[in-house]
Enzyme design. Structure first.
Site, PDB file in Angstrom:
ATOM      1  N   ASP A  94       0.884  -1.067  -0.184  1.00 45.93           N
ATOM      2  CA  ASP A  94      -0.103   0.108   0.069  1.00 45.93           C
ATOM      3  C   ASP A  94       0.848   1.105   0.050  1.00 45.93           C
ATOM      4  O   ASP A  94       2.247   1.118   0.211  1.00 45.93           O
ATOM      5  CB  ASP A  94      -0.871  -0.272   1.152  1.00 45.93           C
ATOM      6  CG  ASP A  94      -1.819   0.936   1.347  1.00 45.93           C
ATOM      7  OD1 ASP A  94      -2.464   1.497   0.101  1.00 45.93           O
ATOM      8  OD2 ASP A  94      -1.999   1.586   2.292  1.00 45.93           O
ATOM      9  N   ASP A 143      -0.607   4.962   0.999  1.00 52.27           N
ATOM     10  CA  ASP A 143      -1.066   5.827   2.170  1.00 52.27           C
ATOM     11  C   ASP A 143      -1.089   5.405   3.366  1.00 52.27           C
ATOM     12  O   ASP A 143      -1.373   4.112   3.757  1.00 52.27           O
ATOM     13  CB  ASP A 143      -2.653   6.289   1.737  1.00 52.27           C
ATOM     14  CG  ASP A 143      -2.713   7.099   0.246  1.00 52.27           C
ATOM     15  OD1 ASP A 143      -2.404   8.151   0.297  1.00 52.27           O
ATOM     16  OD2 ASP A 143      -3.370   6.542  -0.421  1.00 52.27           O
TER      17      ASP A 143
END
Length: 286
Positions: free
Chosen positions: A38, A40
């Site tokens: 991922d 963020d």
């Protein structure tokens, strides 16, 4: 040949732990495990780079470990994300290193209906990906209403989306995230917009992004690996970790984003590994 051997031995040989050939194969397999991460809350928070993130990416590049950044962010294109990371000091990436929920949504809808029309509540990245697969943007009887995060949300957009869904348009969400971690705290994300429209229409959206296993499948297909040979790194128990777990991946939670050590206790599942941030992760030993 080598990839098949550990499976056969693990299933049918009672003596495989003591077989030196098997140990060599297992070590090779572990060293080449692919990384899906991922962004963020893992690589950055808003416009601030998370400590250790650049070191982690450079380790991936130097070791030739296959990797992808898989993000529920539907506002930005892969080029936008590449340029953002370059601005933050991370060099050496290409557009092929990224998959966004906007890309996954566009691919999913293209498989459902060619040359569809869509009404979009979302940013330029989402609109761009829908254009790329041949869709037209329309406010007149569209096939789909597609909703993602946007910082320019208006009441008129919400009203239009509600009326179009009430009129028969299918309700699609890019991702379910209620908040996004940014510098200084959190901000509302796509899930809050979806919740408002769902409350007004009584309809539940089909959500393409994490934790939907579709996103994980697209990522592993792009890397050309089986989920058993991939690691999912994320900061959210409710999307990254559950999605990776259900897809059959090794899961790694970092505590630099949304989930905390305390919040982990609220979930009926747990990650395989926990780190403070990606700077602590050595991909070769996962």
């Amino acid at each position: 040949m080598l990839m098949a051997l550990p499976i056969r031995i693990k299933l049918f040989s009672r003596h495989w732990p003591h077989d030196p050939e098997v140990r060599i194969i297992q070590k090779t397999k572990a060293m080449t495990k692919s990384i899906i991460s991922d962004m963020d809350g893992v690589i950055y928070r808003g416009k601030a780079l998370i400590p250790g993130a650049n070191d982690f990416v450079q380790r991936l590049l130097k070791s030739n470990v296959p990797f992808l950044f898989l993000t529920n962010n539907a506002e930005q294109t892969p080029l936008d994300l590449k340029l953002k990371l370059e601005h933050l000091g991370i060099k050496g990436l290409t557009e092929d290193n990224f998959i966004t929920s906007a890309m996954a949504t566009a691919m999913f809808l293209k498989n459902q209906k060619e040359n569809a029309t869509v009404y979009v509540v979302g940013g330029g990245g989402l609109i761009n990906e829908l254009y790329n697969v041949g869709f037209s943007i329309s406010e007149s009887n569209p096939d789909y209403v597609v909703v993602g995060k946007t910082t320019s949300l208006s009441y008129e957009q919400l009203k239009k989306a509600v009326r179009l869904i009430d009129g028969g348009a299918k309700f699609i969400g890019t991702n379910p995230d209620m908040i996004d971690p940014v510098e200084g705290g959190n901000e509302p994300a796509a899930g809050t917009i979806l919740a408002a429209i769902a409350a007004a229409t009584g309809k539940t959206p089909y959500i393409v992004g994490k934790p939907n296993a579709l996103m994980m499948t697209l990522a592993t297909r792009k890397l050309g690996v089986h989920p058993d040979d991939a690691v999912m790194i994320g900061d959210r128990m409710d999307t990254d970790i559950v999605g990776g777990m259900e897809a059959g991946m090794t899961t790694v939670l970092v505590l630099s984003g949304v989930s905390t050590k305390e919040s982990i206790k609220a979930f009926p599942y747990k990650p395989d590994h926990i780190f403070n941030n990606v700077g602590e992760i050595d991909p070769a030993v996962l």
